[in-house]
Motif scaffolding. Sequence first.
Motif, PDB file in Angstrom:
ATOM      1  N   VAL A 255       0.943  -1.347  -0.139  1.00 38.96           N
ATOM      2  CA  VAL A 255       0.038   0.159   0.294  1.00 38.96           C
ATOM      3  C   VAL A 255       0.815   1.169  -0.070  1.00 38.96           C
ATOM      4  O   VAL A 255       1.913   1.252   0.552  1.00 38.96           O
ATOM      5  CB  VAL A 255      -0.815  -0.035   1.233  1.00 38.96           C
ATOM      6  CG1 VAL A 255      -1.814   1.289   1.183  1.00 38.96           C
ATOM      7  CG2 VAL A 255      -1.643  -1.312   1.076  1.00 38.96           C
TER       8      VAL A 255
ATOM      9  N   LEU B 214      -7.482   2.725   0.627  1.00 40.05           N
ATOM     10  CA  LEU B 214      -6.156   2.040   0.540  1.00 40.05           C
ATOM     11  C   LEU B 214      -5.717   2.114  -1.172  1.00 40.05           C
ATOM     12  O   LEU B 214      -6.413   1.636  -1.953  1.00 40.05           O
ATOM     13  CB  LEU B 214      -5.980   0.827   1.006  1.00 40.05           C
ATOM     14  CG  LEU B 214      -5.969   0.286   2.386  1.00 40.05           C
ATOM     15  CD1 LEU B 214      -7.267   0.753   3.071  1.00 40.05           C
ATOM     16  CD2 LEU B 214      -5.580  -1.229   2.584  1.00 40.05           C
TER      17      LEU B 214
ATOM     18  N   PHE C  44      -2.846   1.461  -3.475  1.00 41.62           N
ATOM     19  CA  PHE C  44      -1.873   0.441  -3.564  1.00 41.62           C
ATOM     20  C   PHE C  44      -0.744   1.137  -4.470  1.00 41.62           C
ATOM     21  O   PHE C  44      -0.900   1.682  -5.562  1.00 41.62           O
ATOM     22  CB  PHE C  44      -2.280  -0.960  -4.210  1.00 41.62           C
ATOM     23  CG  PHE C  44      -3.049  -1.618  -3.217  1.00 41.62           C
ATOM     24  CD1 PHE C  44      -2.403  -2.596  -2.410  1.00 41.62           C
ATOM     25  CD2 PHE C  44      -4.525  -1.349  -2.513  1.00 41.62           C
ATOM     26  CE1 PHE C  44      -3.041  -3.101  -1.259  1.00 41.62           C
ATOM     27  CE2 PHE C  44      -5.166  -1.731  -1.824  1.00 41.62           C
ATOM     28  CZ  PHE C  44      -4.749  -2.930  -1.025  1.00 41.62           C
TER      29      PHE C  44
END
Length: 373
Positions: A193, A231, A233
Amino acid sequence: MADTLGIGVIGCGNISAAYMRLAPLFKGIEIRACADLHEEAAKARAEEFGLRADSIDGLLAADDVDVVVNLTVPNSHFEVSKRVLEAGKHVYSEKPFVLTLEEGEALKAIAGEKGLRVGSAPDTFLGGAHQLARHLVDSGAVGRVTSGTCFVQSAGMEMWHPNPDFFFQPGAGPVLDIGPYYVSNLVQLLGPVSRVVAMSSSANEYRTITSQPRHGEKIKVETPTTIHSILQFASGAQVTFIASWDVWQHGHSNMELYGTEGTLHVPDPNFFGGEVRVTEKGAFTNLSRDWAHPFSKANDNGRANYRTAGLADMGAAILEGRKHRCSDDFATHVVDVMTSILKAGEEGRALDISTTCERPAALGPDAAKALLA
């Protein structure tokens, strides 16, 4: 080096029974002793599973213990793991690995100086269902994953756990307690992440215990119990992750990944098995039945439960001189992501993730079989 590593357990609470019960499924490891701050707890587990009850000092000095499994409460994980390493033994911790990035990096430094291994749960991402999902992502079955959703929501832990206080203290809450299963699986599927953003809240100042033996007691909530996050990535994928203990019922899937060529439905990362479904821009297909992975087989009250697989893999890695899958690099990155989510929620802003990691090696059917006794 012997072909079997001696295992000692520190912390004889609720989760210790699962480790002691399931460890014999695997070769290369043998639980030999256990210890706890409360001597009676250690004696009870030792009698239940035919182990040696020891003091913590005695276990750390024992010649027949090579690896110590740290099953203490989360806010003790760092100090106990540090003490294990300083005693010259490898350590494998229950999740969350530690509670801060700094603690994770400190353990890594000590282990590096002493030539020791550090590992951490969760190991459920090694389950047959999640390794099938990994195979599908790696083989391009849904194309390039661009986004996804994860939901872990319930009404909380005070309805079933006999001593649920720590769940609502700093170092726990749904992100640090249940989040490791979800974030670990996402990282093993999609890679590290790079950035997170979040908002957080708590529905109640106090929770009422409805489990026994403390039914009716109230406990103070000292950490957020509802967290909505996104999140980002390094691969470019963005995944919505919602974790809450303020939800009585919902209809969301545990995990969905959306690719350029289809959609991948992943079952609950808290468990090793489950149904994996995929689309090819059309109808869903259940691929689980065609995936002959030993960690998909129901072996525990109708579920696939192979807890200690990560410990067994670390043991095999020590004996074989290779990298283990539930590594400190991987676990530290997951902790960095989770603590950044909490900080982003507190501050209401996006945060860059300072760490990175390699995806753990896939654990295909043959590699999994090689770990079994």
